[in-house]
Design an enzyme around this catalytic site. Structure first.
Site, PDB file in Angstrom:
ATOM      1  N   TYR A 164      -1.444  -3.690  -6.819  1.00  0.00           N
ATOM      2  CA  TYR A 164      -1.157  -4.458  -5.613  1.00  0.00           C
ATOM      3  C   TYR A 164      -2.187  -4.247  -4.510  1.00  0.00           C
ATOM      4  O   TYR A 164      -2.541  -3.115  -4.181  1.00  0.00           O
ATOM      5  CB  TYR A 164       0.224  -4.076  -5.061  1.00  0.00           C
ATOM      6  CG  TYR A 164       0.773  -5.135  -4.124  1.00  0.00           C
ATOM      7  CD1 TYR A 164       1.557  -6.165  -4.620  1.00  0.00           C
ATOM      8  CD2 TYR A 164       0.452  -5.138  -2.776  1.00  0.00           C
ATOM      9  CE1 TYR A 164       2.019  -7.166  -3.778  1.00  0.00           C
ATOM     10  CE2 TYR A 164       0.914  -6.126  -1.930  1.00  0.00           C
ATOM     11  CZ  TYR A 164       1.701  -7.134  -2.442  1.00  0.00           C
ATOM     12  OH  TYR A 164       2.159  -8.126  -1.612  1.00  0.00           O
ATOM     13  N   ARG A 200       0.850  -1.189   0.000  1.00  0.00           N
ATOM     14  CA  ARG A 200       0.000   0.000   0.000  1.00  0.00           C
ATOM     15  C   ARG A 200       0.887   1.241   0.000  1.00  0.00           C
ATOM     16  O   ARG A 200       2.013   1.213   0.487  1.00  0.00           O
ATOM     17  CB  ARG A 200      -0.863   0.038   1.274  1.00  0.00           C
ATOM     18  CG  ARG A 200      -1.973  -0.972   1.314  1.00  0.00           C
ATOM     19  CD  ARG A 200      -2.873  -0.738   2.512  1.00  0.00           C
ATOM     20  NE  ARG A 200      -2.217  -1.000   3.775  1.00  0.00           N
ATOM     21  CZ  ARG A 200      -1.758  -0.087   4.612  1.00  0.00           C
ATOM     22  NH1 ARG A 200      -1.894   1.194   4.346  1.00  0.00           N
ATOM     23  NH2 ARG A 200      -1.174  -0.415   5.748  1.00  0.00           N
ATOM     24  N   ARG A 211       2.175 -12.197  -0.194  1.00  0.00           N
ATOM     25  CA  ARG A 211       0.804 -12.475   0.280  1.00  0.00           C
ATOM     26  C   ARG A 211       0.252 -13.776  -0.271  1.00  0.00           C
ATOM     27  O   ARG A 211       0.683 -14.250  -1.325  1.00  0.00           O
ATOM     28  CB  ARG A 211      -0.124 -11.345  -0.182  1.00  0.00           C
ATOM     29  CG  ARG A 211       0.232  -9.978   0.364  1.00  0.00           C
ATOM     30  CD  ARG A 211      -0.419  -9.747   1.684  1.00  0.00           C
ATOM     31  NE  ARG A 211       0.151  -8.611   2.398  1.00  0.00           N
ATOM     32  CZ  ARG A 211      -0.351  -8.146   3.525  1.00  0.00           C
ATOM     33  NH1 ARG A 211      -1.423  -8.703   4.058  1.00  0.00           N
ATOM     34  NH2 ARG A 211       0.210  -7.145   4.152  1.00  0.00           N
ATOM     35  N   LYS A 248      -9.486  -2.192   1.742  1.00  0.00           N
ATOM     36  CA  LYS A 248      -9.191  -1.040   2.595  1.00  0.00           C
ATOM     37  C   LYS A 248      -9.956   0.213   2.127  1.00  0.00           C
ATOM     38  O   LYS A 248     -10.418   1.002   2.945  1.00  0.00           O
ATOM     39  CB  LYS A 248      -7.690  -0.760   2.598  1.00  0.00           C
ATOM     40  CG  LYS A 248      -6.833  -1.926   3.059  1.00  0.00           C
ATOM     41  CD  LYS A 248      -7.129  -2.318   4.478  1.00  0.00           C
ATOM     42  CE  LYS A 248      -6.112  -3.336   4.982  1.00  0.00           C
ATOM     43  NZ  LYS A 248      -6.385  -3.743   6.378  1.00  0.00           N
ATOM     44  N   ASP A 297      -9.460  -9.318   9.442  1.00  0.00           N
ATOM     45  CA  ASP A 297      -8.941  -7.973   9.148  1.00  0.00           C
ATOM     46  C   ASP A 297      -9.955  -6.844   9.346  1.00  0.00           C
ATOM     47  O   ASP A 297      -9.572  -5.770   9.769  1.00  0.00           O
ATOM     48  CB  ASP A 297      -8.408  -7.935   7.710  1.00  0.00           C
ATOM     49  CG  ASP A 297      -7.523  -6.739   7.436  1.00  0.00           C
ATOM     50  OD1 ASP A 297      -6.707  -6.398   8.312  1.00  0.00           O
ATOM     51  OD2 ASP A 297      -7.641  -6.131   6.357  1.00  0.00           O
ATOM     52  N   SER A 322      -0.769  -3.349  11.632  1.00  0.00           N
ATOM     53  CA  SER A 322      -0.153  -4.352  10.766  1.00  0.00           C
ATOM     54  C   SER A 322       1.068  -4.958  11.466  1.00  0.00           C
ATOM     55  O   SER A 322       1.724  -4.293  12.270  1.00  0.00           O
ATOM     56  CB  SER A 322       0.287  -3.704   9.449  1.00  0.00           C
ATOM     57  OG  SER A 322      -0.796  -3.012   8.890  1.00  0.00           O
ATOM     58  N   HIS A 328     -10.858  -1.869  11.770  1.00  0.00           N
ATOM     59  CA  HIS A 328      -9.731  -2.713  11.340  1.00  0.00           C
ATOM     60  C   HIS A 328      -9.524  -3.792  12.402  1.00  0.00           C
ATOM     61  O   HIS A 328      -8.578  -3.741  13.186  1.00  0.00           O
ATOM     62  CB  HIS A 328      -8.497  -1.808  11.203  1.00  0.00           C
ATOM     63  CG  HIS A 328      -7.325  -2.463  10.558  1.00  0.00           C
ATOM     64  ND1 HIS A 328      -6.037  -2.006  10.707  1.00  0.00           N
ATOM     65  CD2 HIS A 328      -7.223  -3.536   9.753  1.00  0.00           C
ATOM     66  CE1 HIS A 328      -5.201  -2.752  10.025  1.00  0.00           C
ATOM     67  NE2 HIS A 328      -5.901  -3.709   9.442  1.00  0.00           N
ATOM     68  N   CYS A 359       1.234  -7.392  13.694  1.00  0.00           N
ATOM     69  CA  CYS A 359       1.097  -7.783  15.100  1.00  0.00           C
ATOM     70  C   CYS A 359       0.397  -9.130  15.232  1.00  0.00           C
ATOM     71  O   CYS A 359       0.010  -9.526  16.335  1.00  0.00           O
ATOM     72  CB  CYS A 359       0.315  -6.729  15.871  1.00  0.00           C
ATOM     73  SG  CYS A 359       1.234  -5.208  16.129  1.00  0.00           S
TER      74      CYS A 359
HETATM   75  O1  O2Y Z   1       0.264  -3.962   1.260  1.00  0.00           O
HETATM   76  C1  O2Y Z   1      -0.911  -4.226   0.973  1.00  0.00           C
HETATM   77  O2  O2Y Z   1      -1.467  -3.797  -0.025  1.00  0.00           O
HETATM   78  C2  O2Y Z   1      -1.685  -5.073   1.836  1.00  0.00           C
HETATM   79  S1  O2Y Z   1      -2.006  -4.324   3.364  1.00  0.00           S
HETATM   80  C3  O2Y Z   1      -3.032  -5.409   4.242  1.00  0.00           C
HETATM   81  C4  O2Y Z   1      -3.502  -6.552   3.638  1.00  0.00           C
HETATM   82  C5  O2Y Z   1      -4.331  -7.391   4.352  1.00  0.00           C
HETATM   83  C6  O2Y Z   1      -4.695  -7.037   5.608  1.00  0.00           C
HETATM   84  N1  O2Y Z   1      -4.235  -5.919   6.199  1.00  0.00           N
HETATM   85  C7  O2Y Z   1      -3.395  -5.110   5.555  1.00  0.00           C
HETATM   86  C8  O2Y Z   1      -2.932  -3.900   6.308  1.00  0.00           C
HETATM   87  O3  O2Y Z   1      -2.044  -3.173   5.917  1.00  0.00           O
HETATM   88  O4  O2Y Z   1      -3.502  -3.656   7.391  1.00  0.00           O
HETATM   89 MN    MN Z   2      -5.181  -4.930   7.820  1.00  0.00          MN
END
Ligand code: O2Y
Ligand code: MN
Length: 579
Positions: A213, A81, A382, A222, A293, A264, A242, A266
């Site tokens: 991604y 992200r 992932r 999200k 999540d 994230s 979340h 944890c």
């Molecule tokens: O980096 C990404 O695009 C994935 S981030 C993510 C994916 C699944 C669950 N939680 C998260 C997060 O960053 O909290």
């Molecule tokens: Mn998450």
């Protein structure tokens, strides 16, 4: 403008005029060669996979050991992200708050539409109707993602209720004036300098360009289920959080549902799929996974909070997932799973650091593995998999009314200060505990390790509006007739002076969950402390666990001075007793 072909496959278009008009408008802007309305069928999935295998977007993994499993290698500059390129474009800047990047909606639309202009030439435009939550749930909300990425379509099929049933619900909702969220996505040129993720909460719209991604591209997750939904939830009187959701079944067969928010890295997925220690299993304790999540909680007629997991799959971090840390996850990803950016062994099986002692042959970029290039799997590699494949999957995940939440748990990665577990004194104190959350960064998340990052309720990257309004919204749930969950804080990561973890974690966290449900039922004792209510002596069942009395003392130690100074917990806030 030239006419753009409508649908190439059934269902051809929708009975909802507003949806057809939007698809036509987007097609006129983006100029795809084809338009495909997704029906979510097995045949459609198989044909998408076949196309991606043919053009190299997917690589087949060993089908004997991993049937239905494929590997996608993302662009090396597109692996996570992008918070610095993520915007909330509310009309008023103040509504987005200091916790979000903001751009005026007209400016953001103009910027994005210039990027989208003609970007799907030579590509297929996929119309992806999806439902977040069980199709017939009054708590569910729907959206349509338009994308030019078949990889995104395949992931959306695993992560959401996608296709004909979702479209039918969108049409039913539309007939009753209930809108769907409009998400427009293109991978563009995958250029990090031409990449933005924009949210328009007042229009229930998302525009995402330049990334294929995860959270940037799977817009149901999200973008919709947290940023847009949190805005909607505030207006409609519910909470989009979340949080994982798990059910804890006791030996008498009663199940308590717990929602838990952690930043994230944890271990949210591990906790959601926890397998209790043998002594607990023998007595009949079970953990059921509702979600790992995201959690949408609505106040019910009975005053309780009722929760659904809006997702239908998991987009979990592969590195660190193993038979020791999460056997349920490992079992569920043996088949029908899309892997992204993992390494492979010589016999073409997926591999990542922490999995087992085998050696990788190719790293996540497809190069012969060389430790000098860094880890074999990308730290944010992932797996995408249907939730139903989890051995601990709870059938209550499909309950249209959701599950009643008995306890909310906040947590973070804290090597000092925070005890293993404590209970907030009341709802307002619990909100303050969540608001003060923080976690130390790990190598997986950033370059700097061990730096404390404030992350209220684990929503810093995901709250679609001003954090001040968000805390006020949380506080507003404490009203006459409400039967709110108790709130707790946990810390599995406290260390001794030599830097060793004091608590074994993973399945042993069950012992803390037992105390939490004991408190909910009024059966477990607590003692007061400056931070909140701690387990009374001997209230944590340590049977069969090699943790000394001194270690337990350290785990539950609360130092009032440490709390009030420099810990970041209370330095800039009044102490809990004033609430
Ligand atoms: O980096 C990404 O695009 C994935 S981030 C993510 C994916 C699944 C669950 N939680 C998260 C997060 O960053 O909290
Ligand atoms: Mn998450």
């Amino acid at each position: 403008m030239n006419a753009v072909p409508r649908a190439q496959a059934a269902p051809a278009g929708s009975r909802l005029a507003a949806l057809n008009a939007w698809v036509d408008e987007v097609a006129a802007l983006t100029r795809p060669d084809r338009v495909h309305w997704c029906d979510g069928s097995d045949e459609e999935y198989a044909s998408l996979v076949a196309g991606m295998l043919a053009d190299g977007t997917l690589v087949e993994l060993d089908q004997a050991t991993h049937p239905g499993c494929y590997l996608h290698r993302s662009d090396p500059d597109d692996v996570a992200r992008v918070e610095h390129l993520t915007f909330v474009c509310s009309r008023e800047r103040d509504d987005a708050g200091p916790n979000n990047h903001w751009m005026a909606p007209e400016q953001a639309h103009a910027r994005m539409d210039a990027l989208f202009e003609g970007c799907m030439r030579g590509r297929t435009l996929y119309v992806v109707p999806y439902c977040m939550g069980p199709i017939d749930s009054p708590l569910a909300r729907c959206g349509v993602e338009i994308t030019d990425s078949p990889y995104v379509v395949a992931n959306m099929r695993l992560m959401t209720r996608m296709g004909a049933d979702a479209l039918a619900r969108i049409e039913r909702d539309g007939a009753q004036g209930r809108p769907f969220v409009r998400g427009l996505h293109s991978i563009g040129e995958l250029d990090p300098d031409r990449r933005f993720i924009m949210h328009f909460p007042e229009e229930l719209a998302i525009k995402s360009y330049g990334s294929g991604y995860g959270g940037n591209a799977l817009l149901g997750k999200k973008c919709h289920a947290l940023r847009i939904a949190s805005w909607q939830a505030r207006q409609e009187g519910w909470l989009a959080e979340h949080m994982l959701i798990l059910g804890l079944e006791d030996p008498q067969g009663a199940t308590h549902y717990i929602a838990a928010a952690f930043p994230s890295a944890c271990g949210k997925t591990n906790l959601a799929m926890l397998i209790p220690p043998e002594s607990y299993r023998e007595r009949g304790w079970k953990v059921w996974t509702v979600g790992d999540d995201i959690c949408w909680m609505h106040p019910g007629q009975d005053g309780r909070l009722w929760a659904i997991n809006p997702e239908a799959g998991y987009f979990g971090v592969a590195p660190g997932t193993s038979a020791r840390t999460n056997p349920n996850a490992l079992a569920m990803i043996q088949r029908d799973t899309i892997y992204t950016n993992v390494a492979v062994t010589e016999d073409n099986q997926p591999w990542w650091e922490g999995l087992d002692k085998r050696v990788p042959a190719l790293d996540w970029r497809g190069r012969p593995f060389d430790p000098a290039n860094g880890p074999a799997a990308h730290p944010n590699a992932r797996f995408t998999v249907s939730a139903r494949q989890c051995p601990s999957w709870s059938p209550r995940a499909e309950d249209p009314n959701g599950v009643p939440i008995s306890a909310i748990v906040f947590g973070g990665r804290r090597s000092t200060v925070m005890p293993l577990v404590f209970e907030a004194r009341d709802w307002a104190h619990g909100v303050r505990v969540g608001a003060a959350m923080g976690s130390e960064t790990t190598a997986a998340a950033t370059g700097t390790v061990g730096v404390m990052r404030r992350d209220p309720m684990a929503m810093k990257p995901f709250c679609g509006y001003h954090f001040g309004d968000y805390f006020a919204h949380w506080l507003s749930f404490d009203r006459p007739g409400a039967k709110l969950p108790k709130i707790f804080h946990v810390n599995w990561f406290r260390k001794d002076e030599d830097g060793r973890f004091l608590w074994p974690g993973f399945g042993e966290n069950m012992r803390v969950l037992e105390w939490i449900v004991g408190r909910v039922e009024g059966a477990a004792d607590a003692v007061d402390s400056p931070i909140g209510l701690l387990p009374a002596p001997h209230m944590l069942d340590l049977d069969g666990l090699d943790v000394s009395a001194e270690t337990m003392r350290q785990l539950l130690y609360v130092d009032a001075e440490e709390l009030a100074s420099g810990s970041g917990w209370a330095a800039d806030l009044p102490p809990p007793s004033q609430h």
